[in-house]
Design a protein around this motif. Sequence first.
Motif: not given
Lengths: 586, 271
Positions: A151-153, A157-160, A165-167, A254, A256, A268
Motif C-alpha cells: 500500500g505504498a502508493g 517512496y521509501p522509507p515507508q 507501518t505500511t500495508p 530511522i 520507527s 530517500p
Amino acid sequence: MTDDTSNVIQSLSVAEVADVELYHPKSWITKYVFSQDAKIIAIQYSITALSIGLVALVMSWLMRLQLGFPGLLSFIDADSYYQFMTMHGMIMVIYLLTALFLGGFGNYLIPLMLGARDMVFPYVNMLSYWVYLLAVLVLVASFFVPGGPTGAGWTLYPPQAILATTPGKQWGIIVMLVSLMLFIVGFTMGGLNYVVTVLQGRTRGMTLLRMPLTVWGIFTATVLALLAFPALFVGSVMMLLDRVIGTSFFMPAIVSMGEQLPYGGGSPILFQHLFWFFGHPEVYIVALPAFGIISDLISTHARKNIFGYRMMVWALVAIGALSFLVWAHHMYVSGMHPAFGYFFATTTLIIAIPTAIKVYNWVLTLWRGDIHLTVPMLYALAFIVTFVNGGLTGLFLGNVVVDVPLSDTMFVVAHFHMVMGIAPIFAIFGGIYHWYPKVTGRLLSDTLGKLHFWVTFLGAYAIFFPLHYVGLMGVPRRYYEMGEMAFVPPSTATLNAFITVVALIVGAAQLVFVFNLVRSLRRGRPAGGNPWGATTLEWQTPQTPPGHGNWGKTLPVAYRWAYDYSVPGAAQDFLPQNQPPVPRTA
Amino acid sequence: MRTAVALALIVLGSVVFHLLSPWWWTPIASNWAYIDDTILITFWITGVVFAAVVLFMAYCVFRFRHREGSRAAYQPESTRLEWWLSIGTGIGVAAMLAPGLVVWHQFVTVPDDAVTVEVVGQQWQWSYRLPGADGRLGASHVAYVSPDNPLGIDPKDPHGQDDVIVQGEPLHLELGKPVKILLRSLDVVHDFYVPEFRAKMDMIPGTVTYYWFTPTRVGTFEVLCAELCGTGHSHMRGSVVVELESEHRTWLLQQKSFAQLRAPVRADAGN
Ligand code: HEM
Ligand SMILES: [Cu+2]
Ligand SMILES: [Cu+2]
C-alpha cells in the motif's frame, strides 16, 4: 506530397523477407499460444492488459465507494484503501496502458503499417509476451500473499514502502518489485524489436517521413521506454536489497514507532530522482502512442490529411527528448535544492509549446474536413477535450510556485487522470473501434459503441473536472477519509457522493464495451478489407484478418505518404500508400 | 449536431461550474497572495485556451460534418500559420512562467528577520521545537531519540537545553512575523501542510528542509500531512494558532524547555 518516388525506391536497400515456408507454425499451439506472429502476440498482449485493467477498474470503484460513502463497506479500512490505490495506479499506468500501447498496438500495427512481414526478431517477441504475462501473474499473486499487496502508493517512496507501518510490508512490496523487474525485462525484449523493425524492416518506399504518425508515436515512446525503464529497474533492485538484506541505499537512520532501525546513511530522495527519471517519461510513453493514434483517426475519419505532418513528427521527437529534462517537476516540494525549481519549471513549460502545436494541428485537420462522426472519431474528439484540459492544468503544476499549494492534493489526481488516464484510454478505445475490423474481419456494433462512448466521455469528465476544485480547496490526495476539515464546506460530501455514483455508471459502461467486443466476434457486420477507406498499408492486406506473413507472395511498395485523403482530381477520396502514381504523360 | 452541442455544453458547463460552485480555495492567511494571483492568471490564460480549442472543434464538427457528396479540402501544411501559433503559445507560456519564477524566487529567499521554528514529523503526529533565549536550536539526530528525548536533541549541545518543546499541542505563531519553518522527520517522508498558508514542503528523514511565510490573519488553522506516510496518513492532523505578539509571549512562557522536560527523569535517577 503525392510525388513520384521511383528514384527513392531504387536507392533504398531493404532486406526483403521472402515468404519462406520455414517459420510458418506447424501446430495449433505454435500458431495461437506460443505464437511468433506479431499479430497474435498483439492480441495476447491486449487481452491480458484489458483483463488486468478490469481489476484496476474494480479497485477504483472500491476507492470511490469509500470516498463517496465513507464507512459504507466495512471491509475497506485504511490499509486496504491504500492497497487498492497502489494496485489501481500501478496496473493502470504500467500493466494496462504501457503494455497495451506498445505490446498491443505496437505489435499489431508496426509490421503492418510498414509493409513488413513481421517483427525482426519474432522469437524474442514471443518471449516478451510470456515474460509480461509472468509479471502480471506475479502482480496478481500479491493479492494472495500474507499481508496482501503493498500500500505504498504507485510511487513506492521509501522509507515507508518497506516499513512495517505500511500495508504489504512482509511480502507485498517484494512481489511488487519483482513483478516490475519482470515487466521491464519483458518490455525490453519487445521494445528492441519495435525499434529495430522500424529502423530496418520497412518495405520499399516507406521512408521515415512517410510512416503513419501512429508508428512515429509508438516508435518514439519505445525509445523513451528503453531509456527510462532502466532507472526504475535500478531503483527496484536497490529497494529490494534494502528490504531483503538490509542495505541502506534509500534508508537513513530511522526511529520507527519508538524503535531504532538498523539502517543509516541512505538517501530517500535518491529514489525519488530515479523514480521520476522513469516516471515522467512514462507519462509520454503512454501519451505519444496516443498522439499518433489520434492523428491517424482524425485524418482518416475527417477524410483529410493530417495538418502539418512534418511538424507533427518533429513535435513528437522534441517532446520525447524534452521529457528527460523535466522529471523533477514532480519533486518541487520534495525538499530538493530550491534552485532546481527554476530550471525544471522552465523546461516543463517549454514542453507545452510542441504539445500545443500537436493540438492545433489536430483541430486544424478538422477544419474544412468531411467529418464522419464514427465511434473512433468521437473518441478522438473526446481525447482532445480531455487531453487539452489535463494538459492545461499541467501548466499550473509545472509552474513551480503554483505547484506549492496544489501538489499532493486532489487537484493533482484530477490533472493526471485527465491527461494520462482518461485521454490515453480514449485513444485506446478509439483505436480498438478503428482496428477491430482488421483484427477480426467484423465491425463492432455502432449502437453499443455510441452508448459506451457517451456514458464514458461525459461521465469521466463529470468525475474528474469537479475534483480539481476539491484539490484547490486543499484536500490532500491519498486520504482514506477526509474526516472533518474546517476549511471544507459540508456540501463537498454531496459532491463526493455524486462523483462516486458517476464512477460506478462509467464502470458499468465498460461492461457494455467488453460485451460488444465479445459479441461482435461472431455477430458483427462483416467489415471487408478497408471499411473506413483508409490509406495506410494495414488496410491493403490481401486477406482480412491478415495471414501469417501479412502480404502473401509480394511485399507492398509505398509510393506516397500516409495521408492522401481527398486529393484533388483523384477519383476516390483516398489514395492508398501502395497505389502507384499515375505515369506522367509528357 | 448533437456532438457539436455536447462539446459546446462542456465548455459552458465548465465555466459555469468554475464561477458558481461553492468549492474554491479557503481564504488565505499568509503573505503568499502572490501565489493566488499567479493561479488566477493561469486560470484565465488556460481557461481561454480551453474554451477556444473546444469551441473551435464544436464549430468544425457542426460546419464540416459529412453530408452527401461533400469532400474535404486538401491542405498539407501552412508554415506561416504554424509559426504564428507557436509564437502565440510561447508568449502565453512566458506570461505564466515569468511571474511564477519571480514569486518562486521570493518563496525560496528567507528574510533575515525570520524567526525559526522546527516541525518534527513522525508516524503519525506533529511536534514542534522553538529556540530558547539564545535564539538558536540545538543540534539533533535520530540516534538520540529516547522516551525522555522524543525529538532527538543532542544532550551535550548547550544550545539545545533551552529549546522549547511542544508535543501534542497546537503550534503558536506570531501575527505578522516572518517565520522559517525547519522540517525534520524521524521515520518516513511527511509533508507539513496548512492550506491557508498556501505553502508546503516534504520532510525527509536524514535531512532538514524548510520554507518560510508570514502569518497574516489571526485564527486557528488545520495542519494536514500531504505525503503518504503509511496507514495513519489521513489522520495525521494538528493545528496552528496565529495570535498577537503579547498573547504569543504568554504562551511561550508556559512551555517547557528541553532541560525542564528531562529534569524529573534525572531526579528519579538520583533517588
Ligand atoms: C473512471 C475511471 C477511474 C476512476 C474512478 C479512478 C479513481 C481513482 C481514485 C479514487 C484514486 C485514488 C485517489 C487518492 O485517494 O489519492 C486513483 C488514483 C490513481 N489512478 Fe485512477 N481512476 C480511474 C482511472 C484511472 C486510469 C485510466 C488511470 C491510468 C493512468 C489511473 C491512474 C491512477 C493513478 C496513477 C493513481 C495514483 C495512485 C497513487 O496515488 O498511488 N486511474 N484513481
Ligand atoms: Cu512529469
Ligand atoms: Cu502523511
